[in-house]
Design a protein around this motif. Structure first.
Motif, mmCIF file in Angstrom:
data_model
loop_
_atom_site.group_PDB
_atom_site.id
_atom_site.type_symbol
_atom_site.label_atom_id
_atom_site.label_comp_id
_atom_site.label_asym_id
_atom_site.label_seq_id
_atom_site.Cartn_x
_atom_site.Cartn_y
_atom_site.Cartn_z
ATOM 1 N N VAL A 170 7.236 4.242 0.012
ATOM 2 C CA VAL A 170 6.920 4.191 -1.424
ATOM 3 C C VAL A 170 5.612 3.435 -1.648
ATOM 4 O O VAL A 170 4.740 3.871 -2.408
ATOM 5 C CB VAL A 170 8.059 3.541 -2.231
ATOM 6 C CG1 VAL A 170 7.629 3.327 -3.684
ATOM 7 C CG2 VAL A 170 9.304 4.407 -2.188
ATOM 8 N N LEU A 171 5.472 2.283 -1.010
ATOM 9 C CA LEU A 171 4.252 1.496 -1.184
ATOM 10 C C LEU A 171 3.039 2.269 -0.683
ATOM 11 O O LEU A 171 1.952 2.212 -1.272
ATOM 12 C CB LEU A 171 4.387 0.163 -0.446
ATOM 13 C CG LEU A 171 5.456 -0.793 -1.004
ATOM 14 C CD1 LEU A 171 5.580 -2.035 -0.122
ATOM 15 C CD2 LEU A 171 5.112 -1.192 -2.447
ATOM 16 N N ARG A 172 3.222 2.995 0.420
ATOM 17 C CA ARG A 172 2.120 3.812 0.938
ATOM 18 C C ARG A 172 1.780 4.946 -0.039
ATOM 19 O O ARG A 172 0.618 5.218 -0.315
ATOM 20 C CB ARG A 172 2.521 4.369 2.299
ATOM 21 C CG ARG A 172 1.574 5.407 2.876
ATOM 22 C CD ARG A 172 0.206 4.853 3.129
ATOM 23 N NE ARG A 172 -0.637 5.813 3.828
ATOM 24 C CZ ARG A 172 -1.957 5.847 3.745
ATOM 25 N NH1 ARG A 172 -2.605 4.976 2.996
ATOM 26 N NH2 ARG A 172 -2.643 6.750 4.427
ATOM 27 N N LEU A 173 2.816 5.603 -0.574
ATOM 28 C CA LEU A 173 2.584 6.689 -1.532
ATOM 29 C C LEU A 173 1.944 6.174 -2.816
ATOM 30 O O LEU A 173 1.182 6.891 -3.474
ATOM 31 C CB LEU A 173 3.904 7.395 -1.861
ATOM 32 C CG LEU A 173 4.479 8.313 -0.781
ATOM 33 C CD1 LEU A 173 5.803 8.905 -1.245
ATOM 34 C CD2 LEU A 173 3.500 9.432 -0.456
ATOM 35 N N ASN A 174 2.276 4.927 -3.186
ATOM 36 C CA ASN A 174 1.679 4.349 -4.391
ATOM 37 C C ASN A 174 0.170 4.325 -4.285
ATOM 38 O O ASN A 174 -0.557 4.748 -5.187
ATOM 39 C CB ASN A 174 2.232 2.928 -4.596
ATOM 40 C CG ASN A 174 1.786 2.340 -5.927
ATOM 41 O OD1 ASN A 174 1.383 3.069 -6.830
ATOM 42 N ND2 ASN A 174 1.862 1.021 -6.047
ATOM 43 N N GLY A 175 -0.339 3.816 -3.131
ATOM 44 C CA GLY A 175 -1.784 3.806 -2.932
ATOM 45 C C GLY A 175 -2.342 5.197 -2.706
ATOM 46 O O GLY A 175 -3.414 5.552 -3.219
ATOM 47 N N MET A 176 -1.595 6.018 -1.960
ATOM 48 C CA MET A 176 -2.088 7.359 -1.656
ATOM 49 C C MET A 176 -2.185 8.225 -2.912
ATOM 50 O O MET A 176 -3.101 9.029 -3.058
ATOM 51 C CB MET A 176 -1.178 8.017 -0.624
ATOM 52 C CG MET A 176 -1.670 9.391 -0.178
ATOM 53 S SD MET A 176 -0.518 10.204 0.941
ATOM 54 C CE MET A 176 -0.728 9.143 2.371
ATOM 55 N N SER A 177 -1.237 8.085 -3.821
ATOM 56 C CA SER A 177 -1.251 8.924 -5.021
ATOM 57 C C SER A 177 -2.464 8.638 -5.882
ATOM 58 O O SER A 177 -3.008 9.542 -6.532
ATOM 59 C CB SER A 177 0.043 8.711 -5.817
ATOM 60 O OG SER A 177 0.138 7.367 -6.254
#
Length: 615
Positions: A308-315
């Motif tokens: 989730v934290l990775r997707l937060n930055g990736m999004s």
């Protein structure tokens, strides 16, 4: 290593440029030919990087579980081999793939790929018809060329790099979450569907605004360049304020599109951030609930929250990349409207080169009306014998310059044909046609290069001796010796400024005459060739011009009749028709239009019309 990758893609393909397609996908595909192999390798590397990165989260979850289930004494013995494999991936495989991907992107594609597009577009546009350039700002055309080449690169590379990475990464994320528990995957699926919905809503709007912004940007640049190009006229009429208003209108129109774009971006950014917060809350809550029920391990909780934290930055990154993608799509579509236009005066397929053996010219019942259907020239016939020197006489608008432009094939005839030594000029290549015609015009425009470059433009392979002889015959040697520019270059190395603005009209004219003397083409056209020269210089150069005419077929246009009175034959034109023909003496004796024009001259200059002459 760097040089090897830099040389993998030819930046200046030699193939003859064809008319580009007018649809987005076909246009991008057309200008990506020759680069697909390296783009495909880039896409494979990108997908592999995405797989390796998402795999790291699975490894992280495994490590957490191993640490919680093994004692310190037996940990390395039990899991050492697996840890070594992970270390090999982290230290060797991942850096190696990233290095290869970076070399292909930065060394092979980012520089060479758009340069290929600029080269192919420029080669196509430089052969466009005169009408194309008359209808467009030069600055606008050049801006669209530069914008579109970069936009095609970004569109293709983002589609195959960013979207490829995102699809592989998101697929891996869903697989890892589902491997722990299908219920843990559910928030990711909902988030993905809502994210796609946001993209479908915002991106087309951003794309439309970006297309308008690209057009407004090129118009803004064109207006500013137009003011700079005509700075002498601006200052002569004291219209700095007016030009400021003209430029400001273009700047304001561009700024309006920027504001619209930024409103959409802000709305998109806030919606995405709020959605990411909901995803973090949902995944964290479900993961803890599942752990409390002993459905998943501690490692799975760590993996879920880490993803989730990775997707937060990736999004956030994807948002900007997708916005940039559709902004570039808008720029490409705007560029297509100016680039993907058919050549109005194309060469015939496999057109042979013109061969001039004598220099006979025949206008065979030609008609041309600039697309208006009537007027200008209609059913005009004229035969010019090899080596004959004729003068075209007539008031402004009589059709003299149009006749010359048709001979040069700046425009195609609407009826009839023009023959040179029996060869229809519409059937031969335009380059070979104009290579056999030398022309000095009234409005002399020089290239913003050195004097030497401008003179040698007539014959690039000429020797220094040949160039100096042409310059001397054109009475240009003395003032060239005294020239210097802001960078300290002197004489033939001095640059003449845009359109030759640093030289006087007479100096530009003499360089233009030297250029044509050096070209030494068998057909010579002079359109007010000595109009910018004072009487002393004209007298000095006249003998050399007559020598230049020897053995050539000559068409001369002049309002100062004394400069063409001695030619073999004078052709009097009126409203696109030939109304009189003969030598100076014959036309004077006929007491027709030519005799009337000669009688009304003041200082040898042709009057505009009968009423003005009477006044």
């Amino acid at each position: 290593m760097f040089r090897w990758f830099e040389e993998r893609l030819e930046p200046f393909p030699p193939a003859e440029p064809a008319e580009p397609p007018r649809t987005l996908v076909a246009f991008c595909f057309h200008y990506t030919q020759g680069a697909w192999r390296w783009i495909a390798i880039m896409a494979v590397c990108t997908a592999l990087i995405a797989v390796l990165e998402v795999s790291m989260f699975a490894f992280m979850g495994n490590i957490v579980d191993w640490l919680s289930s093994h004692s310190r004494e037996t940990f390395l013995a039990d899991e050492g081999l697996k840890l070594a494999l992970i270390a090999g991936v982290v230290l060797i495989v991942m850096p190696g793939v990233v290095l290869l991907d970076s070399l292909i992107i930065h060394q092979t594609l980012l520089g060479n790929y758009p340069m290929r597009i600029r080269w192919m577009v420029h080669r196509y546009l430089i052969r466009q018809s005169m009408t194309f350039f008359q209808d467009e700002f030069a600055g606008r055309v050049s801006t669209k060329l530069m914008q579109t080449s970069l936009a095609v690169r970004e569109t293709v590379m983002k589609l195959l790099d960013v979207l490829n990475y995102v699809i592989v990464y998101f697929t891996g994320t869903l697989i890892i979450a589902a491997a722990a528990d299908l219920r843990l995957m559910l928030p990711f699926v909902i988030w993905l569907l809502v994210y796609i919905g946001l993209l479908r809503y915002f991106i087309p709007k951003i794309r439309l605004v970006s297309e308008r912004q690209a057009d407004a940007r090129s118009t803004m640049t064109g207006r500013i360049v137009d003011s700079y190009t005509n700075i002498a006229t601006v200052k002569l009429f004291s219209h700095s304020k007016r030009e400021e208003s003209y430029a400001r209108e273009g700047l304001e129109n561009f700024l309006t599109t920027v504001h619209r774009q930024m409103r959409l971006v802000t709305s998109f950014h806030f919606s995405l951030y709020a959605m990411n917060c909901l995803l973090l809350f949902s995944v964290g809550g479900i993961a803890i609930w599942l752990w409390l029920g002993s459905a998943i391990s501690v490692g799975a909780v760590a993996v879920g929250i880490g993803l989730v934290l990775r997707l937060n930055g990736m999004s956030q990154w994807i948002m900007w990349e997708m916005s940039a993608l559709f902004e570039n799509i808008g720029t490409v579509e705007d560029g297509i409207t100016s680039i993907s236009l058919p050549r109005l005066v194309p060469d015939a397929p496999n057109a042979p080169e013109l061969k001039v053996t004598a220099g006979a010219i025949r206008f065979d019942s030609i008609g041309f009306h600039y697309g208006k259907g009537a007027g200008i020239i209609d059913r005009l016939s004229l035969d010019i014998r090899p080596g004959e020197k004729i003068g075209l006489v007539g008031r402004s608008g009589a059709g003299k310059s149009t006749l010359v432009n048709l001979l040069l094939r700046f425009y195609d005839l609407e009826s009839g044909r023009i023959l040179i030594d029996g060869q229809d000029i519409s059937k031969v290549s335009q380059d070979s046609l104009r290579a056999h015609i030398g022309m000095v015009t009234q409005d002399t425009s020089l290239l913003h290069r050195s004097v030497r470059d401008n003179v040698l433009y007539g014959r690039p392979d000429a020797s220094e001796e040949m160039m100096l002889r042409a310059v001397t015959n054109a009475q240009a040697d003395r003032f060239i010796e005294e020239l210097s520019d802001a960078k300290g270059r002197r004489g033939f190395d001095a640059h003449v400024g845009e359109r030759g603005v640093k030289l006087s009209g007479g100096q530009r004219q003499r360089i233009a005459i030297a250029r044509v003397m050096l070209k030494d083409a068998p057909i010579l056209i002079m359109d007010e060739a000595t109009s910018a020269l004072d009487s002393e210089v004209e007298a000095a150069i006249q003998d050399n011009l007559y020598r230049l005419m020897q053995g050539k077929t000559v068409i001369a246009i002049a309002h100062r009749l004394s400069t063409i009175a001695a030619l073999d034959r004078l052709i009097v034109m009126d409203k696109g028709q030939i109304v009189e023909s003969g030598s100076h003496e014959q036309l004077i004796a006929a007491k027709g239009i030519y005799a009337s024009l000669w009688a009304r001259q003041s200082g040898g200059f042709l009057g505009v019309d009968d009423q003005e002459a009477a006044e």
